[in-house]
Design a protein around this motif. Sequence first.
Motif, PDB file in Angstrom:
ATOM      1  N   ALA A   1       0.855  -1.112   0.020  1.00 56.56           N
ATOM      2  CA  ALA A   1       0.252   0.083  -0.082  1.00 56.56           C
ATOM      3  C   ALA A   1       0.913   1.274   0.075  1.00 56.56           C
ATOM      4  CB  ALA A   1      -0.921   0.021   1.113  1.00 56.56           C
ATOM      5  N   SER A   2       2.118   0.918   0.523  1.00 58.52           N
ATOM      6  CA  SER A   2       2.830   2.419   0.625  1.00 58.52           C
ATOM      7  C   SER A   2       4.218   2.337  -0.280  1.00 58.52           C
ATOM      8  CB  SER A   2       3.504   2.552   1.957  1.00 58.52           C
ATOM      9  OG  SER A   2       4.392   1.400   2.239  1.00 58.52           O
ATOM     10  N   GLY A   3       4.253   1.325  -1.360  1.00 59.94           N
ATOM     11  CA  GLY A   3       5.374   1.335  -2.089  1.00 59.94           C
ATOM     12  C   GLY A   3       5.239   2.339  -3.240  1.00 59.94           C
ATOM     13  N   LYS A   4       6.576   2.533  -4.136  1.00 58.03           N
ATOM     14  CA  LYS A   4       6.551   3.521  -4.940  1.00 58.03           C
ATOM     15  C   LYS A   4       6.210   2.989  -6.484  1.00 58.03           C
ATOM     16  CE  LYS A   4       8.152   7.510  -6.403  1.00 58.03           C
ATOM     17  NZ  LYS A   4       7.417   8.632  -6.414  1.00 58.03           N
ATOM     18  N   GLY A   5       5.486   3.739  -7.010  1.00 57.24           N
ATOM     19  CA  GLY A   5       5.134   3.589  -8.537  1.00 57.24           C
ATOM     20  C   GLY A   5       6.227   4.124  -9.254  1.00 57.24           C
ATOM     21  N   LEU A   6       6.655   3.377 -10.338  1.00 54.74           N
ATOM     22  CA  LEU A   6       7.785   3.535 -11.467  1.00 54.74           C
ATOM     23  C   LEU A   6       7.330   3.282 -12.785  1.00 54.74           C
ATOM     24  CD1 LEU A   6      10.736   4.467 -11.175  1.00 54.74           C
ATOM     25  CD2 LEU A   6      11.380   2.019 -11.261  1.00 54.74           C
ATOM     26  N   TYR A   7       7.107   4.389 -13.469  1.00 55.15           N
ATOM     27  CA  TYR A   7       6.536   4.189 -14.915  1.00 55.15           C
ATOM     28  C   TYR A   7       7.729   3.489 -15.728  1.00 55.15           C
ATOM     29  CZ  TYR A   7       2.412   6.461 -14.435  1.00 55.15           C
ATOM     30  OH  TYR A   7       1.172   7.200 -14.087  1.00 55.15           O
ATOM     31  N   LEU A   8       7.225   2.648 -16.684  1.00 53.79           N
ATOM     32  CA  LEU A   8       8.450   1.802 -17.680  1.00 53.79           C
ATOM     33  C   LEU A   8       8.371   2.411 -18.880  1.00 53.79           C
ATOM     34  CD1 LEU A   8       7.868  -1.838 -16.390  1.00 53.79           C
ATOM     35  CD2 LEU A   8       9.898   0.000 -15.644  1.00 53.79           C
ATOM     36  N   ASP A   9       9.071   2.240 -19.867  1.00 51.55           N
ATOM     37  CA  ASP A   9       9.184   2.653 -21.037  1.00 51.55           C
ATOM     38  C   ASP A   9       8.992   4.184 -21.224  1.00 51.55           C
ATOM     39  OD1 ASP A   9       9.661   0.191 -22.054  1.00 51.55           O
ATOM     40  OD2 ASP A   9       7.524  -0.286 -22.484  1.00 51.55           O
ATOM     41  N   ASP A  10       9.403   4.757 -20.491  1.00 54.32           N
ATOM     42  CA  ASP A  10       9.496   6.377 -20.135  1.00 54.32           C
ATOM     43  C   ASP A  10      10.642   6.897 -20.542  1.00 54.32           C
ATOM     44  OD1 ASP A  10       7.640   7.786 -17.523  1.00 54.32           O
ATOM     45  OD2 ASP A  10       7.653   8.159 -19.618  1.00 54.32           O
ATOM     46  N   ALA A  11      10.804   8.352 -20.644  1.00 50.80           N
ATOM     47  CA  ALA A  11      11.821   8.981 -21.049  1.00 50.80           C
ATOM     48  C   ALA A  11      12.823   8.952 -19.637  1.00 50.80           C
ATOM     49  CB  ALA A  11      11.368  10.327 -21.397  1.00 50.80           C
ATOM     50  N   GLU A  12      12.389   8.414 -18.630  1.00 53.49           N
ATOM     51  CA  GLU A  12      13.294   8.679 -17.285  1.00 53.49           C
ATOM     52  C   GLU A  12      14.256   7.431 -17.550  1.00 53.49           C
ATOM     53  OE1 GLU A  12      10.423   7.991 -14.456  1.00 53.49           O
ATOM     54  OE2 GLU A  12       9.877  10.121 -14.480  1.00 53.49           O
ATOM     55  N   PRO A  13      15.395   7.834 -17.681  1.00 54.02           N
ATOM     56  CA  PRO A  13      16.450   6.822 -17.782  1.00 54.02           C
ATOM     57  C   PRO A  13      16.840   6.052 -16.630  1.00 54.02           C
ATOM     58  CG  PRO A  13      17.687   9.129 -17.347  1.00 54.02           C
ATOM     59  CD  PRO A  13      16.270   9.227 -17.384  1.00 54.02           C
ATOM     60  N   VAL A  14      15.839   5.209 -16.076  1.00 57.15           N
ATOM     61  CA  VAL A  14      16.135   4.351 -14.952  1.00 57.15           C
ATOM     62  C   VAL A  14      16.639   3.203 -15.305  1.00 57.15           C
ATOM     63  CG1 VAL A  14      14.889   3.001 -13.109  1.00 57.15           C
ATOM     64  CG2 VAL A  14      14.264   5.343 -13.932  1.00 57.15           C
ATOM     65  N   GLU A  15      17.733   2.608 -14.731  1.00 51.54           N
ATOM     66  CA  GLU A  15      18.289   1.385 -15.030  1.00 51.54           C
ATOM     67  C   GLU A  15      17.773   0.342 -13.916  1.00 51.54           C
ATOM     68  OE1 GLU A  15      22.642   1.649 -15.395  1.00 51.54           O
ATOM     69  OE2 GLU A  15      22.568   3.636 -16.074  1.00 51.54           O
ATOM     70  N   ILE A  16      17.274  -0.962 -14.665  1.00 54.09           N
ATOM     71  CA  ILE A  16      16.791  -1.814 -13.731  1.00 54.09           C
ATOM     72  C   ILE A  16      17.628  -3.080 -14.033  1.00 54.09           C
ATOM     73  CG2 ILE A  16      14.893  -3.310 -13.295  1.00 54.09           C
ATOM     74  CD1 ILE A  16      13.318  -0.952 -14.336  1.00 54.09           C
ATOM     75  N   LYS A  17      18.142  -3.684 -12.930  1.00 53.89           N
ATOM     76  CA  LYS A  17      18.911  -4.850 -13.074  1.00 53.89           C
ATOM     77  C   LYS A  17      18.215  -6.004 -12.011  1.00 53.89           C
ATOM     78  CE  LYS A  17      23.652  -7.100 -12.264  1.00 53.89           C
ATOM     79  NZ  LYS A  17      24.740  -6.761 -11.795  1.00 53.89           N
ATOM     80  N   ARG A  18      17.939  -6.968 -12.699  1.00 51.69           N
ATOM     81  CA  ARG A  18      17.189  -8.358 -12.071  1.00 51.69           C
ATOM     82  C   ARG A  18      18.295  -9.128 -11.162  1.00 51.69           C
ATOM     83  NH1 ARG A  18      12.340 -10.031 -13.625  1.00 51.69           N
ATOM     84  NH2 ARG A  18      12.958  -9.318 -15.849  1.00 51.69           N
ATOM     85  N   LEU A  19      17.811  -9.149 -10.071  1.00 48.63           N
ATOM     86  CA  LEU A  19      18.948  -9.764  -9.262  1.00 48.63           C
ATOM     87  C   LEU A  19      18.557 -11.038  -8.762  1.00 48.63           C
ATOM     88  CD1 LEU A  19      19.688  -6.873  -6.578  1.00 48.63           C
ATOM     89  CD2 LEU A  19      21.036  -7.641  -8.509  1.00 48.63           C
ATOM     90  N   GLY A  20      17.147 -11.503  -8.931  1.00 47.40           N
ATOM     91  CA  GLY A  20      16.766 -12.966  -8.575  1.00 47.40           C
ATOM     92  C   GLY A  20      15.357 -12.588  -8.169  1.00 47.40           C
ATOM     93  N   ARG A  21      14.598 -13.671  -7.322  1.00 41.54           N
ATOM     94  CA  ARG A  21      13.406 -13.616  -6.735  1.00 41.54           C
ATOM     95  C   ARG A  21      13.573 -13.614  -5.373  1.00 41.54           C
ATOM     96  NH1 ARG A  21       9.030 -13.145  -9.035  1.00 41.54           N
ATOM     97  NH2 ARG A  21       7.692 -14.572  -7.680  1.00 41.54           N
ATOM     98  N   LEU A  22      12.592 -12.984  -4.809  1.00 40.93           N
ATOM     99  CA  LEU A  22      12.444 -13.181  -3.103  1.00 40.93           C
ATOM    100  C   LEU A  22      11.091 -13.831  -2.759  1.00 40.93           C
ATOM    101  CD1 LEU A  22      13.666  -9.820  -1.876  1.00 40.93           C
ATOM    102  CD2 LEU A  22      14.903 -12.005  -2.011  1.00 40.93           C
ATOM    103  N   PRO A  23      11.175 -14.592  -1.725  1.00 40.45           N
ATOM    104  CA  PRO A  23       9.921 -15.589  -1.257  1.00 40.45           C
ATOM    105  C   PRO A  23       8.766 -14.464  -0.934  1.00 40.45           C
ATOM    106  CG  PRO A  23      11.579 -15.896   0.315  1.00 40.45           C
ATOM    107  CD  PRO A  23      12.040 -14.871  -0.665  1.00 40.45           C
TER     108      PRO A  23
END
Length: 152
Positions: free
Chosen positions: A130-152
């Motif tokens: 409920a308090s997380g942060k939204g992050l738009y994708l395919d946007d002009a913001e040059p956010v880098e995202i690296k997958r580290l794995g999965r958490l339970p």
Amino acid sequence: MEAAEFRPGDHLLISCQPHRAEVVDADRHYVYVRWPWHEPDPESAVRWDGTNAFARDPQDPDFDQLWRLDPPPAELQAGDFCKVFIPPTEVVVTWAAHFDPPKDAGRLPRPTGALNVVSAFGDSPRDGEASGKGLYLDDAEPVEIKRLGRLP
């Protein structure tokens, strides 16, 4: 990256290199920064003036846990310049959404997806879906995202 590539529980490292931005207004509680990556969408049903608000007080529920300003919001006034960035931050996806057609968010380009994320370490009093942060994708913001794995 597309929203369809992500699922709840994905452990990610996100970041964005610093970009120069101008503080266009300030009041007791917020500073308003001209967002360096977007322009208002003239055909939008949503009014956006090209700025993002940042709470001055880190204890404020509106304080942004991802995007940072340097100098911090508490030190900024209208007319100042600052750096907008996301320091390398480990997060967990709580939900992912794909928008087809792209979402009318008041700005261009219109995003085609979004993630909601929370700290991977549960170190914020506001952590939780409920308090997380939204992050738009395919946007002009040059956010880098690296997958580290999965958490339970």
